[in-house]
Design a protein around this motif. Structure first.
Motif, PDB file in Angstrom:
ATOM      1  N   ALA A  77      31.904   8.504  52.047  1.00 22.47           N
ATOM      2  CA  ALA A  77      31.940   7.861  53.369  1.00 22.47           C
ATOM      3  C   ALA A  77      33.060   6.828  53.536  1.00 22.47           C
ATOM      4  CB  ALA A  77      30.587   7.222  53.668  1.00 22.47           C
ATOM      5  N   PRO A  78      33.399   6.003  52.518  1.00 25.14           N
ATOM      6  CA  PRO A  78      34.435   4.979  52.723  1.00 25.14           C
ATOM      7  C   PRO A  78      35.869   5.516  52.741  1.00 25.14           C
ATOM      8  CG  PRO A  78      32.921   4.386  50.937  1.00 25.14           C
ATOM      9  CD  PRO A  78      32.731   5.834  51.226  1.00 25.14           C
ATOM     10  N   TYR A  79      36.056   6.798  52.446  1.00 28.35           N
ATOM     11  CA  TYR A  79      37.411   7.305  52.239  1.00 28.35           C
ATOM     12  C   TYR A  79      37.821   8.297  53.336  1.00 28.35           C
ATOM     13  CZ  TYR A  79      36.057   5.740  47.551  1.00 28.35           C
ATOM     14  OH  TYR A  79      35.589   5.024  46.483  1.00 28.35           O
ATOM     15  N   ASN A  80      39.129   8.421  53.516  1.00 31.60           N
ATOM     16  CA  ASN A  80      39.682   9.442  54.387  1.00 31.60           C
ATOM     17  C   ASN A  80      40.439  10.440  53.519  1.00 31.60           C
ATOM     18  OD1 ASN A  80      40.722  10.987  56.444  1.00 31.60           O
ATOM     19  ND2 ASN A  80      42.342   9.524  56.980  1.00 31.60           N
ATOM     20  N   ILE A  81      39.777  11.530  53.149  1.00 30.16           N
ATOM     21  CA  ILE A  81      40.406  12.485  52.249  1.00 30.16           C
ATOM     22  C   ILE A  81      40.686  13.828  52.924  1.00 30.16           C
ATOM     23  CG2 ILE A  81      39.410  11.426  50.192  1.00 30.16           C
ATOM     24  CD1 ILE A  81      37.312  13.605  50.149  1.00 30.16           C
ATOM     25  N   GLU A  82      40.396  13.906  54.201  1.00 27.34           N
ATOM     26  CA  GLU A  82      40.603  15.168  54.920  1.00 27.34           C
ATOM     27  C   GLU A  82      42.079  15.544  54.997  1.00 27.34           C
ATOM     28  OE1 GLU A  82      38.408  17.208  55.989  1.00 27.34           O
ATOM     29  OE2 GLU A  82      36.519  16.167  56.314  1.00 27.34           O
ATOM     30  N   THR A  83      42.964  14.552  54.972  1.00 28.28           N
ATOM     31  CA  THR A  83      44.400  14.828  55.164  1.00 28.28           C
ATOM     32  C   THR A  83      45.204  14.726  53.875  1.00 28.28           C
ATOM     33  OG1 THR A  83      44.785  12.492  55.723  1.00 28.28           O
ATOM     34  CG2 THR A  83      44.298  13.989  57.551  1.00 28.28           C
ATOM     35  N   VAL A  84      44.531  14.728  52.739  1.00 25.63           N
ATOM     36  CA  VAL A  84      45.230  14.628  51.455  1.00 25.63           C
ATOM     37  C   VAL A  84      46.053  15.884  51.209  1.00 25.63           C
ATOM     38  CG1 VAL A  84      44.907  14.545  48.959  1.00 25.63           C
ATOM     39  CG2 VAL A  84      43.549  13.056  50.433  1.00 25.63           C
ATOM     40  N   GLU A  85      47.308  15.684  50.822  1.00 25.16           N
ATOM     41  CA  GLU A  85      48.170  16.816  50.474  1.00 25.16           C
ATOM     42  C   GLU A  85      47.874  17.219  49.035  1.00 25.16           C
ATOM     43  OE1 GLU A  85      52.911  17.869  49.823  1.00 25.16           O
ATOM     44  OE2 GLU A  85      52.307  16.008  50.835  1.00 25.16           O
ATOM     45  N   PRO A  86      47.513  18.486  48.804  1.00 20.68           N
ATOM     46  CA  PRO A  86      47.108  18.902  47.452  1.00 20.68           C
ATOM     47  C   PRO A  86      48.209  18.723  46.421  1.00 20.68           C
ATOM     48  CG  PRO A  86      46.478  20.544  49.084  1.00 20.68           C
ATOM     49  CD  PRO A  86      47.364  19.568  49.794  1.00 20.68           C
ATOM     50  N   LYS A  87      47.852  18.101  45.325  1.00 18.14           N
ATOM     51  CA  LYS A  87      48.738  17.946  44.175  1.00 18.14           C
ATOM     52  C   LYS A  87      48.016  18.505  42.947  1.00 18.14           C
ATOM     53  CE  LYS A  87      51.784  15.484  46.528  1.00 18.14           C
ATOM     54  NZ  LYS A  87      51.851  14.019  46.367  1.00 18.14           N
ATOM     55  N   THR A  88      48.723  18.573  41.845  1.00 19.65           N
ATOM     56  CA  THR A  88      48.093  18.978  40.586  1.00 19.65           C
ATOM     57  C   THR A  88      47.880  17.736  39.731  1.00 19.65           C
ATOM     58  OG1 THR A  88      49.060  21.190  40.599  1.00 19.65           O
ATOM     59  CG2 THR A  88      48.334  20.329  38.473  1.00 19.65           C
ATOM     60  N   VAL A  89      46.633  17.484  39.383  1.00 20.49           N
ATOM     61  CA  VAL A  89      46.273  16.300  38.602  1.00 20.49           C
ATOM     62  C   VAL A  89      45.822  16.742  37.212  1.00 20.49           C
ATOM     63  CG1 VAL A  89      44.788  14.269  38.462  1.00 20.49           C
ATOM     64  CG2 VAL A  89      45.566  15.102  40.699  1.00 20.49           C
ATOM     65  N   ALA A  90      46.497  16.232  36.205  1.00 20.70           N
ATOM     66  CA  ALA A  90      46.138  16.537  34.818  1.00 20.70           C
ATOM     67  C   ALA A  90      45.050  15.592  34.338  1.00 20.70           C
ATOM     68  CB  ALA A  90      47.369  16.428  33.925  1.00 20.70           C
ATOM     69  N   LEU A  91      44.106  16.129  33.617  1.00 17.84           N
ATOM     70  CA  LEU A  91      43.045  15.335  33.010  1.00 17.84           C
ATOM     71  C   LEU A  91      43.099  15.503  31.497  1.00 17.84           C
ATOM     72  CD1 LEU A  91      39.949  16.179  35.277  1.00 17.84           C
ATOM     73  CD2 LEU A  91      41.564  14.281  35.519  1.00 17.84           C
ATOM     74  N   VAL A  92      43.167  14.397  30.788  1.00 19.31           N
ATOM     75  CA  VAL A  92      43.029  14.406  29.330  1.00 19.31           C
ATOM     76  C   VAL A  92      41.670  13.780  29.044  1.00 19.31           C
ATOM     77  CG1 VAL A  92      43.985  13.676  27.123  1.00 19.31           C
ATOM     78  CG2 VAL A  92      45.518  14.158  29.051  1.00 19.31           C
ATOM     79  N   LEU A  93      40.732  14.605  28.609  1.00 19.32           N
ATOM     80  CA  LEU A  93      39.341  14.178  28.548  1.00 19.32           C
ATOM     81  C   LEU A  93      38.910  13.757  27.153  1.00 19.32           C
ATOM     82  CD1 LEU A  93      37.660  16.853  30.852  1.00 19.32           C
ATOM     83  CD2 LEU A  93      38.686  14.649  31.474  1.00 19.32           C
ATOM     84  N   ALA A  94      37.968  12.831  27.114  1.00 17.33           N
ATOM     85  CA  ALA A  94      37.336  12.429  25.861  1.00 17.33           C
ATOM     86  C   ALA A  94      36.204  13.404  25.553  1.00 17.33           C
ATOM     87  CB  ALA A  94      36.802  11.000  25.983  1.00 17.33           C
ATOM     88  N   GLY A  95      35.574  13.248  24.400  1.00 20.79           N
ATOM     89  CA  GLY A  95      34.478  14.137  24.033  1.00 20.79           C
ATOM     90  C   GLY A  95      33.371  13.424  23.302  1.00 20.79           C
ATOM     91  N   ASN A  96      33.220  12.129  23.585  1.00 19.92           N
ATOM     92  CA  ASN A  96      32.234  11.341  22.849  1.00 19.92           C
ATOM     93  C   ASN A  96      30.797  11.621  23.265  1.00 19.92           C
ATOM     94  OD1 ASN A  96      33.344  10.104  25.227  1.00 19.92           O
ATOM     95  ND2 ASN A  96      32.240   8.218  24.741  1.00 19.92           N
ATOM     96  N   ILE A  97      30.567  11.946  24.553  1.00 14.92           N
ATOM     97  CA  ILE A  97      29.231  12.287  25.016  1.00 14.92           C
ATOM     98  C   ILE A  97      29.335  13.535  25.894  1.00 14.92           C
ATOM     99  CG2 ILE A  97      28.453   9.891  24.899  1.00 14.92           C
ATOM    100  CD1 ILE A  97      28.573   9.762  27.936  1.00 14.92           C
ATOM    101  N   PRO A  98      28.260  14.280  26.074  1.00 16.20           N
ATOM    102  CA  PRO A  98      28.331  15.532  26.827  1.00 16.20           C
ATOM    103  C   PRO A  98      28.806  15.324  28.266  1.00 16.20           C
ATOM    104  CG  PRO A  98      26.269  15.395  25.604  1.00 16.20           C
ATOM    105  CD  PRO A  98      26.913  14.057  25.496  1.00 16.20           C
ATOM    106  N   LEU A  99      29.781  16.148  28.678  1.00 12.44           N
ATOM    107  CA  LEU A  99      30.297  16.148  30.049  1.00 12.44           C
ATOM    108  C   LEU A  99      30.857  14.788  30.467  1.00 12.44           C
ATOM    109  CD1 LEU A  99      27.574  18.351  31.807  1.00 12.44           C
ATOM    110  CD2 LEU A  99      29.978  18.964  31.411  1.00 12.44           C
ATOM    111  N   VAL A 100      31.414  14.035  29.528  1.00 12.31           N
ATOM    112  CA  VAL A 100      31.908  12.694  29.836  1.00 12.31           C
ATOM    113  C   VAL A 100      33.053  12.730  30.850  1.00 12.31           C
ATOM    114  CG1 VAL A 100      33.554  12.622  27.929  1.00 12.31           C
ATOM    115  CG2 VAL A 100      32.568  10.488  28.785  1.00 12.31           C
TER     116      VAL A 100
END
Length: 352
Positions: free
Chosen positions: A81-104
């Motif tokens: 609700a607080p955000y305006n994301i309808e007009t976001v131009e799609p980009k590619t975002v890389a995620l480097v994830l941890a693995g300390n707990i399930p689905l972290v």
């Protein structure tokens, strides 16, 4: 894909996950694509411990149940609700994830998709089965995700921004390697509890959940107690006895035996109840099976210290007003708007 289509797919994922509960998993014939995915995911939960010894079925079920509760229309609408994301131009975002707990890393994964971006994921070897399975389920519900979700084992390439989570050591590498890209770099953090000595038994028992869930491996696990001068730990130890069976798990027991031996050989004074040691220490990052504690005489001094060292703190559990406190027993049940490191991920992604 529209935001409406993305949210619809995510709520379907929530309905799918809602079937998996520790001790009473059930199959709902109304859930989409259940014939293909239900049994496979149930087996994956059981097998997770063979992939990561800390991922016992009980811990994985707990993580799944929290996401099942979060992924509803109402929760997603309130979050966005607080955000305006309808007009976001799609980009590619890389995620480097941890693995300390399930689905972290699922919150970052979810945040990228719901803001309309494409996600490029580099998984931790400690948690590299659960998220790809859920991604495949999402694609089965909404095929448009197939072009928006990529997993890679190799070098990250062709991305516009990055969110990377790791230790303080790896964060230095991330900061150098990703310095030319918009980024969020997460480091080690710990959670603390500030006790007054007037807590109820129910509150102290709930604090045990904050300490022992995921065997204490998460940044939202309480690893440090601030207690008033003269605090008697008798009530605390009695209240957390409900978690005594944690010592029956071999990996935890091995850590308990090892860390207790190190403390004793170093002539540290410790308190011990047979499955948890307490050590007086000014640090925040206690080892598995141990919690540090520190006495205070003035609550205001504790507040000022936690504010000054906020970059080391993830959560503060207390019945006192000490900034943005979390209720006892709730650290591992964050809302969608409870951002890691207090960095607003949606705001970051919506301005790329």
């Amino acid at each position: 894909m529209t935001l409406t289509e993305t949210k619809k797919a995510l709520t379907q994922l929530g309905k799918f996950l809602h079937q998996f509960k520790n001790g009473h998993t059930f199959q709902d014939e109304n859930v989409l694509n259940n014939s293909e995915y239900f049994t496979r995911f149930s087996e994956l939960i059981t097998q997770s411990q063979s992939h990561n010894g800390w991922f016992t079925p009980d811990q994985v079920y707990f993580a799944v149940e929290q996401w099942a509760e979060a992924l509803t229309d109402r929760n997603l609408d309130a979050w966005l609700a607080p955000y305006n994301i309808e007009t976001v131009e799609p980009k590619t975002v890389a995620l480097v994830l941890a693995g300390n707990i399930p689905l972290v890393g699922f919150h970052d994964f979810l945040s990228v998709l719901i803001t309309g971006h494409n996600v490029l994921v580099k998984l931790s070897s400690n948690d590299n089965y659960l998220l790809p399975f859920l991604a495949n389920y999402l694609i089965s519900v909404q095929p448009g995700f197939a072009k928006r979700i990529t997993f890679t084992d190799g070098k990250l390439e062709g991305f516009d921004a990055v969110i990377a989570t790791g230790s303080n050591n790896t964060a230095r590498y991330f900061e150098y390697y990703f310095k030319q890209k918009p980024n969020i770099i997460r480091k080690n953090r710990n959670s603390v509890a500030v006790l007054s000595g007037n807590e109820t038994k129910e509150e102290l028992t709930a604090l045990g959940e904050d300490i022992f869930r995921y065997y204490g491996l998460g940044c939202r696990n309480v690893s440090k107690l601030f207690v008033p001068e003269g605090y008697d730990f008798k009530d605390f130890f009695e209240a957390i006895f409900a978690y005594a069976d944690v010592i029956e798990y071999e990996k935890y027991a091995n850590n308990y035996d090892y860390n207790k031996a190190v403390f004793l050989m170093s002539n540290f004074k410790i308190l011990d109840n047979g499955f948890l040691t307490l050590k007086e220490d000014t640090g925040y990052a206690s080892p598995i099976s141990s919690v540090f504690y520190e006495y205070y005489t003035d609550l205001e001094t504790v507040k000022q210290r936690l504010q000054a060292e906020n970059e080391l703190i993830q959560c503060v559990v207390s019945r006192k007003e000490i900034g943005n406190t979390v209720a006892f027993g709730q650290t591992q049940k964050p809302a969608l708007s409870d951002y890691a490191d207090n960095v607003d991920t949606i705001a970051f992604l919506s301005t790329l």
